[in-house]
Design an enzyme around this catalytic site. Structure first.
Site, PDB file in Angstrom:
ATOM      1  N   SER A 139     -56.149  27.813 -46.544  1.00 38.51           N
ATOM      2  CA  SER A 139     -56.600  29.377 -46.566  1.00 38.51           C
ATOM      3  C   SER A 139     -55.392  30.092 -46.879  1.00 38.51           C
ATOM      4  O   SER A 139     -54.079  29.519 -46.607  1.00 38.51           O
ATOM      5  CB  SER A 139     -57.307  29.882 -45.428  1.00 38.51           C
ATOM      6  OG  SER A 139     -57.378  31.282 -45.217  1.00 38.51           O
ATOM      7  N   TYR A 152     -57.055  29.935 -36.066  1.00 37.13           N
ATOM      8  CA  TYR A 152     -57.422  29.821 -37.402  1.00 37.13           C
ATOM      9  C   TYR A 152     -56.101  29.717 -38.129  1.00 37.13           C
ATOM     10  O   TYR A 152     -55.784  28.738 -39.113  1.00 37.13           O
ATOM     11  CB  TYR A 152     -58.275  31.088 -37.774  1.00 37.13           C
ATOM     12  CG  TYR A 152     -59.090  30.720 -39.323  1.00 37.13           C
ATOM     13  CD1 TYR A 152     -59.995  29.870 -39.473  1.00 37.13           C
ATOM     14  CD2 TYR A 152     -58.245  31.294 -40.428  1.00 37.13           C
ATOM     15  CE1 TYR A 152     -60.542  29.945 -40.811  1.00 37.13           C
ATOM     16  CE2 TYR A 152     -58.686  31.129 -41.966  1.00 37.13           C
ATOM     17  CZ  TYR A 152     -60.027  30.419 -41.813  1.00 37.13           C
ATOM     18  OH  TYR A 152     -60.372  30.348 -43.155  1.00 37.13           O
TER      19      TYR A 152
HETATM   20  N1  LIG Z   1     -65.026  32.308 -47.041  1.00 35.19           N
HETATM   21  C1  LIG Z   1     -63.696  32.342 -47.151  1.00 35.19           C
HETATM   22  O1  LIG Z   1     -63.255  33.711 -47.418  1.00 35.19           O
HETATM   23  C2  LIG Z   1     -62.735  31.370 -46.837  1.00 35.19           C
HETATM   24  C3  LIG Z   1     -61.325  31.557 -47.310  1.00 35.19           C
HETATM   25  C4  LIG Z   1     -60.525  30.820 -46.874  1.00 35.19           C
HETATM   26  C5  LIG Z   1     -60.812  29.464 -46.391  1.00 35.19           C
HETATM   27  N2  LIG Z   1     -62.013  29.391 -46.196  1.00 35.19           N
HETATM   28  C6  LIG Z   1     -62.457  27.997 -45.489  1.00 35.19           C
HETATM   29  O2  LIG Z   1     -63.330  27.418 -46.537  1.00 35.19           O
HETATM   30  C7  LIG Z   1     -64.108  26.279 -45.522  1.00 35.19           C
HETATM   31  C8  LIG Z   1     -65.543  26.605 -45.885  1.00 35.19           C
HETATM   32  O3  LIG Z   1     -65.778  27.992 -45.306  1.00 35.19           O
HETATM   33  P1  LIG Z   1     -67.036  28.544 -45.788  1.00 35.19           P
HETATM   34  O4  LIG Z   1     -66.611  29.901 -46.292  1.00 35.19           O
HETATM   35  O5  LIG Z   1     -67.725  28.159 -46.837  1.00 35.19           O
HETATM   36  O6  LIG Z   1     -67.841  28.652 -44.553  1.00 35.19           O
HETATM   37  P2  LIG Z   1     -69.549  28.471 -44.423  1.00 35.19           P
HETATM   38  O7  LIG Z   1     -69.948  29.236 -42.747  1.00 35.19           O
HETATM   39  O8  LIG Z   1     -70.376  28.727 -45.214  1.00 35.19           O
HETATM   40  O9  LIG Z   1     -69.375  27.056 -44.013  1.00 35.19           O
HETATM   41  C9  LIG Z   1     -68.724  26.254 -42.977  1.00 35.19           C
HETATM   42  C10 LIG Z   1     -69.326  24.864 -42.961  1.00 35.19           C
HETATM   43  O10 LIG Z   1     -68.670  24.201 -41.777  1.00 35.19           O
HETATM   44  C11 LIG Z   1     -69.587  23.699 -41.164  1.00 35.19           C
HETATM   45  N3  LIG Z   1     -69.147  23.764 -39.586  1.00 35.19           N
HETATM   46  C12 LIG Z   1     -69.076  24.955 -38.810  1.00 35.19           C
HETATM   47  N4  LIG Z   1     -68.847  24.397 -37.427  1.00 35.19           N
HETATM   48  C13 LIG Z   1     -68.810  23.251 -37.520  1.00 35.19           C
HETATM   49  C14 LIG Z   1     -68.541  22.201 -36.319  1.00 35.19           C
HETATM   50  N5  LIG Z   1     -68.600  22.607 -35.060  1.00 35.19           N
HETATM   51  N6  LIG Z   1     -68.915  20.969 -36.609  1.00 35.19           N
HETATM   52  C15 LIG Z   1     -69.044  20.651 -37.702  1.00 35.19           C
HETATM   53  N7  LIG Z   1     -69.367  21.016 -38.955  1.00 35.19           N
HETATM   54  C16 LIG Z   1     -69.192  22.696 -38.799  1.00 35.19           C
HETATM   55  C17 LIG Z   1     -71.025  24.295 -41.175  1.00 35.19           C
HETATM   56  O11 LIG Z   1     -72.130  23.535 -40.798  1.00 35.19           O
HETATM   57  C18 LIG Z   1     -70.789  24.776 -42.610  1.00 35.19           C
HETATM   58  O12 LIG Z   1     -71.238  23.457 -43.436  1.00 35.19           O
HETATM   59  C19 LIG Z   1     -63.589  26.711 -44.028  1.00 35.19           C
HETATM   60  O13 LIG Z   1     -62.651  25.754 -43.777  1.00 35.19           O
HETATM   61  C20 LIG Z   1     -62.700  27.999 -44.090  1.00 35.19           C
HETATM   62  O14 LIG Z   1     -61.871  28.226 -43.161  1.00 35.19           O
HETATM   63  C21 LIG Z   1     -63.186  30.086 -46.221  1.00 35.19           C
END
Ligand SMILES: NC(=O)c1ccc[n+]([C@@H]2O[C@H](COP(=O)([O-])OP(=O)(O)OC[C@H]3O[C@@H](n4cnc5c(N)ncnc54)[C@H](O)[C@@H]3O)[C@@H](O)[C@H]2O)c1
Length: 257
Positions: A139, A152
């Site tokens: 991130s 985080y």
């Molecule tokens: N959305 C953003 O702006 C953003 C920015 C930077 C980084 N990220 C990173 O991208 C990645 C995906 O995030 P996203 O935005 O698609 O979120 P999202 O909430 O759509 O997806 C998260 C995924 O992680 C799984 N998950 C959550 N808790 C869990 C647990 N305890 N055990 C197993 N699986 C678990 C969920 O089932 C889901 O499949 C993450 O690592 C997040 O930190 C997201």
């Protein structure tokens, strides 16, 4: 024809958001998928069937909560050989350092750092035929901090350190290891934060969205899930063979400030 056609990719956190977008894009390249998420198989069945029908790839789905150590050890022990590993599962919890509950700290470090470590260790112990790719979804918070996101930010910085170490240990083997650092991407993870903020600051979801973008992301637009999937595709292509140990931002200028 791509170099990973008919091989397997493991994408954690692929039931929604960024992980699901990456899954769709790899399936379109005829790469078989091992998917994982918190959702049950029943909840996922319809959309997985559509992806299978449209792309013809094999798809496994595992409903595993990574906070349940026993469950995820069982998950790791029965994984088929895969040549692409995308560590993507994640969640956010917001509180000041002074108020941050230890159980949330432990959960976020386990999910964003220990689970990727264990999956990389398992990946490197497999009998691998190179090329192979490890991609860690870090991130902007792996590069800079924001208030109230200590666990985080710490875990995402740690994931970049792990990425660099793995890149050095695998250099010259055909395995590459890189981190992707998105800024704001409109997924359930961020929509929850916008919803909480709208409630707290008594504004509409739309107003809270504008505020969120204006504060941090100079482009004032979200990074799309498909942008991240496009970068993953590039890293998995032959042109990615000598890119390793890097942290690539897709953040609309967030970390250029
Ligand atoms: N959305 C953003 O702006 C953003 C920015 C930077 C980084 N990220 C990173 O991208 C990645 C995906 O995030 P996203 O935005 O698609 O979120 P999202 O909430 O759509 O997806 C998260 C995924 O992680 C799984 N998950 C959550 N808790 C869990 C647990 N305890 N055990 C197993 N699986 C678990 C969920 O089932 C889901 O499949 C993450 O690592 C997040 O930190 C997201």
């Amino acid at each position: 024809m791509n170099q990973f056609e008919n091989q397997w990719a493991l994408i954690t956190g692929s039931s929604s958001g960024i992980g699901w977008g990456i899954a769709q894009s790899l399936a379109e390249q005829r790469i078989n998928l091992i998917l994982q998420g918190l959702e049950s198989l029943e909840q996922m069945q319809d959309k997985i069937q559509v992806l299978k029908n449209t792309t013809g790839v094999n798809i496994q789905y595992h409903s595993v909560d990574f906070s349940d150590t026993k469950a995820w050890h069982a998950f790791v022990s029965q994984l088929p050989t895969h040549h692409i590993l995308i560590n993507n599962a994640g969640l956010q919890f917001v509180a000041s350092v002074a108020e941050f509950p230890l159980e949330k700290w432990n959960l976020l470090l386990q999910l964003h750092l220990t689970v990727p470590f264990m999956l990389i260790q398992n990946f490197l112990k497999q009998t691998l035929h190179s090329p192979a790719r490890i991609i860690n979804i870090s991130s902007v918070h792996g590069l800079v901090a924001s208030v109230n996101k200590s666990a985080y930010v710490t875990a995402k910085h740690g994931l970049i350190g792990l990425t660099k170490t793995v890149a050095l240990e695998t250099a010259g083997t055909g395995i590459t290891c890189n981190a992707i650092c998105p800024g704001w991407v409109k997924t359930p993870l961020v929509e929850n934060q916008i919803r909480d903020r709208a409630k707290k600051e008594n504004m509409s979801f739309e107003q809270a969205t504008v505020k969120l973008l204006e504060e941090k992301q100079p482009s004032k637009t979200f990074t799309d899930v498909s942008d991240i999937a496009g970068l993953v595709q590039f890293l998995c292509s032959p042109a990615g063979k000598n890119i390793t140990g890097s942290s690539m931002t897709l953040d609309g200028g967030w970390t250029a400030q």
